[in-house]
Design a protein around this motif. Structure first.
Motif, PDB file in Angstrom:
ATOM      1  N   LEU A 104      -1.441 -25.116 -25.103  1.00 32.84           N
ATOM      2  CA  LEU A 104      -2.805 -25.615 -25.317  1.00 32.84           C
ATOM      3  C   LEU A 104      -3.840 -24.606 -24.823  1.00 32.84           C
ATOM      4  O   LEU A 104      -4.852 -24.368 -25.488  1.00 32.84           O
ATOM      5  N   LYS A 105      -3.563 -24.004 -23.672  1.00 39.52           N
ATOM      6  CA  LYS A 105      -4.474 -23.003 -23.104  1.00 39.52           C
ATOM      7  C   LYS A 105      -4.565 -21.782 -24.025  1.00 39.52           C
ATOM      8  O   LYS A 105      -5.660 -21.302 -24.328  1.00 39.52           O
ATOM      9  N   ASP A 106      -3.406 -21.294 -24.488  1.00 43.41           N
ATOM     10  CA  ASP A 106      -3.399 -20.130 -25.384  1.00 43.41           C
ATOM     11  C   ASP A 106      -4.128 -20.433 -26.688  1.00 43.41           C
ATOM     12  O   ASP A 106      -4.879 -19.589 -27.196  1.00 43.41           O
ATOM     13  N   GLU A 107      -3.912 -21.620 -27.225  1.00 37.05           N
ATOM     14  CA  GLU A 107      -4.594 -22.010 -28.468  1.00 37.05           C
ATOM     15  C   GLU A 107      -6.103 -22.058 -28.246  1.00 37.05           C
ATOM     16  O   GLU A 107      -6.870 -21.551 -29.066  1.00 37.05           O
ATOM     17  N   HIS A 108      -6.517 -22.642 -27.146  1.00 44.25           N
ATOM     18  CA  HIS A 108      -7.946 -22.731 -26.828  1.00 44.25           C
ATOM     19  C   HIS A 108      -8.563 -21.334 -26.664  1.00 44.25           C
ATOM     20  O   HIS A 108      -9.680 -21.087 -27.132  1.00 44.25           O
ATOM     21  N   GLU A 109      -7.838 -20.449 -26.004  1.00 49.31           N
ATOM     22  CA  GLU A 109      -8.354 -19.103 -25.732  1.00 49.31           C
ATOM     23  C   GLU A 109      -8.060 -18.128 -26.866  1.00 49.31           C
ATOM     24  O   GLU A 109      -8.379 -16.953 -26.768  1.00 49.31           O
ATOM     25  N   ARG A 110      -7.441 -18.645 -27.930  1.00 39.99           N
ATOM     26  CA  ARG A 110      -7.075 -17.832 -29.098  1.00 39.99           C
ATOM     27  C   ARG A 110      -6.210 -16.640 -28.696  1.00 39.99           C
ATOM     28  O   ARG A 110      -6.438 -15.503 -29.093  1.00 39.99           O
ATOM     29  N   VAL A 111      -5.210 -16.943 -27.880  1.00 41.87           N
ATOM     30  CA  VAL A 111      -4.247 -15.940 -27.423  1.00 41.87           C
ATOM     31  C   VAL A 111      -2.895 -16.305 -28.020  1.00 41.87           C
ATOM     32  O   VAL A 111      -2.551 -17.476 -28.102  1.00 41.87           O
ATOM     33  N   ALA A 132      -3.283  -3.640 -31.575  1.00 45.28           N
ATOM     34  CA  ALA A 132      -4.537  -3.674 -32.342  1.00 45.28           C
ATOM     35  C   ALA A 132      -4.286  -4.190 -33.769  1.00 45.28           C
ATOM     36  O   ALA A 132      -5.046  -5.021 -34.281  1.00 45.28           O
ATOM     37  N   ALA A 133      -3.214  -3.713 -34.393  1.00 45.02           N
ATOM     38  CA  ALA A 133      -2.897  -4.154 -35.756  1.00 45.02           C
ATOM     39  C   ALA A 133      -2.557  -5.642 -35.795  1.00 45.02           C
ATOM     40  O   ALA A 133      -3.003  -6.375 -36.687  1.00 45.02           O
ATOM     41  N   LEU A 134      -1.793  -6.109 -34.817  1.00 42.58           N
ATOM     42  CA  LEU A 134      -1.426  -7.524 -34.769  1.00 42.58           C
ATOM     43  C   LEU A 134      -2.639  -8.408 -34.481  1.00 42.58           C
ATOM     44  O   LEU A 134      -2.771  -9.493 -35.059  1.00 42.58           O
ATOM     45  N   GLU A 135      -3.529  -7.959 -33.597  1.00 45.57           N
ATOM     46  CA  GLU A 135      -4.729  -8.740 -33.301  1.00 45.57           C
ATOM     47  C   GLU A 135      -5.601  -8.872 -34.547  1.00 45.57           C
ATOM     48  O   GLU A 135      -6.157  -9.941 -34.810  1.00 45.57           O
ATOM     49  N   LYS A 136      -5.663  -7.816 -35.351  1.00 39.38           N
ATOM     50  CA  LYS A 136      -6.447  -7.863 -36.589  1.00 39.38           C
ATOM     51  C   LYS A 136      -5.781  -8.815 -37.586  1.00 39.38           C
ATOM     52  O   LYS A 136      -6.447  -9.657 -38.190  1.00 39.38           O
ATOM     53  N   LYS A 137      -4.468  -8.706 -37.740  1.00 45.56           N
ATOM     54  CA  LYS A 137      -3.729  -9.534 -38.700  1.00 45.56           C
ATOM     55  C   LYS A 137      -3.725 -11.003 -38.290  1.00 45.56           C
ATOM     56  O   LYS A 137      -3.927 -11.890 -39.122  1.00 45.56           O
ATOM     57  N   LEU A 138      -3.487 -11.274 -37.012  1.00 43.30           N
ATOM     58  CA  LEU A 138      -3.349 -12.655 -36.535  1.00 43.30           C
ATOM     59  C   LEU A 138      -4.681 -13.283 -36.132  1.00 43.30           C
ATOM     60  O   LEU A 138      -4.741 -14.486 -35.877  1.00 43.30           O
ATOM     61  N   GLU A 139      -5.726 -12.455 -36.037  1.00 45.61           N
ATOM     62  CA  GLU A 139      -7.059 -12.901 -35.631  1.00 45.61           C
ATOM     63  C   GLU A 139      -7.024 -13.629 -34.293  1.00 45.61           C
ATOM     64  O   GLU A 139      -7.643 -14.679 -34.106  1.00 45.61           O
ATOM     65  N   ARG A 140      -6.266 -13.086 -33.373  1.00 44.13           N
ATOM     66  CA  ARG A 140      -6.143 -13.627 -32.020  1.00 44.13           C
ATOM     67  C   ARG A 140      -5.894 -12.472 -31.054  1.00 44.13           C
ATOM     68  O   ARG A 140      -5.453 -11.408 -31.448  1.00 44.13           O
ATOM     69  N   GLN A 141      -6.125 -12.763 -29.775  1.00 48.12           N
ATOM     70  CA  GLN A 141      -5.769 -11.797 -28.747  1.00 48.12           C
ATOM     71  C   GLN A 141      -4.251 -11.844 -28.586  1.00 48.12           C
ATOM     72  O   GLN A 141      -3.657 -12.915 -28.491  1.00 48.12           O
ATOM     73  N   VAL A 142      -3.618 -10.708 -28.560  1.00 47.51           N
ATOM     74  CA  VAL A 142      -2.165 -10.619 -28.488  1.00 47.51           C
ATOM     75  C   VAL A 142      -1.726 -10.251 -27.076  1.00 47.51           C
ATOM     76  O   VAL A 142      -2.263  -9.323 -26.474  1.00 47.51           O
TER      77      VAL A 142
END
Length: 183
Positions: A104-111, A132-142
């Motif tokens: 829930l925390k990760d979802e809220h923080e978009r991680v 960087a590529a994964l953060e762009k593709k997934l639109e979240r902090q990785v």
């Protein structure tokens, strides 16, 4: 997740909502992590297992023991959570409660936690580019974790939640073999 996930969910959701409302998500995450460590200690874990189906007095005593061990490491709200779990005979769900709270925390923080499996350790430059590529593709902090698997001949396997990107040489060879057999 274990069989206790459904039981743990309302406790995790209530804990998350409270922590979010108090603007203390990270603090609660840390305190619940401590609670997991305490409940997984062999002596306490054995007591939790043997307390399933026990009397209210026994589970209250076990909750008090856990509170005593956690004293000074968690705040009064987490102590209240331990008491409620004890009163309801739910001390066995602590690990699942923590896992669900973390989700829930990760979802809220978009991680999103991402596991990258490779045959050898990636360089810091490769990790930076891949993150960087994964953060762009997934639109979240990785949050990237590396795992080394000697059985991979080459390439990498990326696991992000339910998404798996298999760029391993083993899989490429298997696909090629299947295509050759199909012809």
């Amino acid at each position: 997740m274990s069989d206790y996930t459904n039981i743990a969910h309302p406790y995790a959701k209530a804990s998350f909502d409270f922590a979010l409302g108090e603007n203390k998500l990270q603090e609660w995450h840390s305190m619940l992590s401590i609670l997991v460590a305490v409940t997984e200690e062999e002596a306490i874990a054995d007591q939790i297992i043997s307390a399933e189906g026990a009397s209210a007095q026994q589970t209250e005593q076990l909750a008090n023991l856990i509170i005593h061990v956690c004293q000074g490491l968690v705040d009064e709200h987490v102590i209240n959570l331990i008491r409620v779990l004890g009163e309801n005979g739910r001390l066995s769900v602590v690990k699942d409660l923590f896992s669900l709270f973390s989700e829930l925390k990760d979802e809220h923080e978009r991680v999103i936690p991402v596991t990258v499996t490779s045959s050898e350790c990636l360089t810091s430059g490769q990790v930076t580019l891949l993150t960087a590529a994964l953060e762009k593709k997934l639109e979240r902090q990785v949050e990237l974790e590396q795992v080394i698997d000697d059985s991979l001949v080459g390439g990498i396997v990326i696991k992000a939640g339910e998404t798996v990107i298999d760029g391993s040489l083993n899989t490429s060879i298997s696909r090629l073999a299947n295509q050759l057999h199909a012809r």
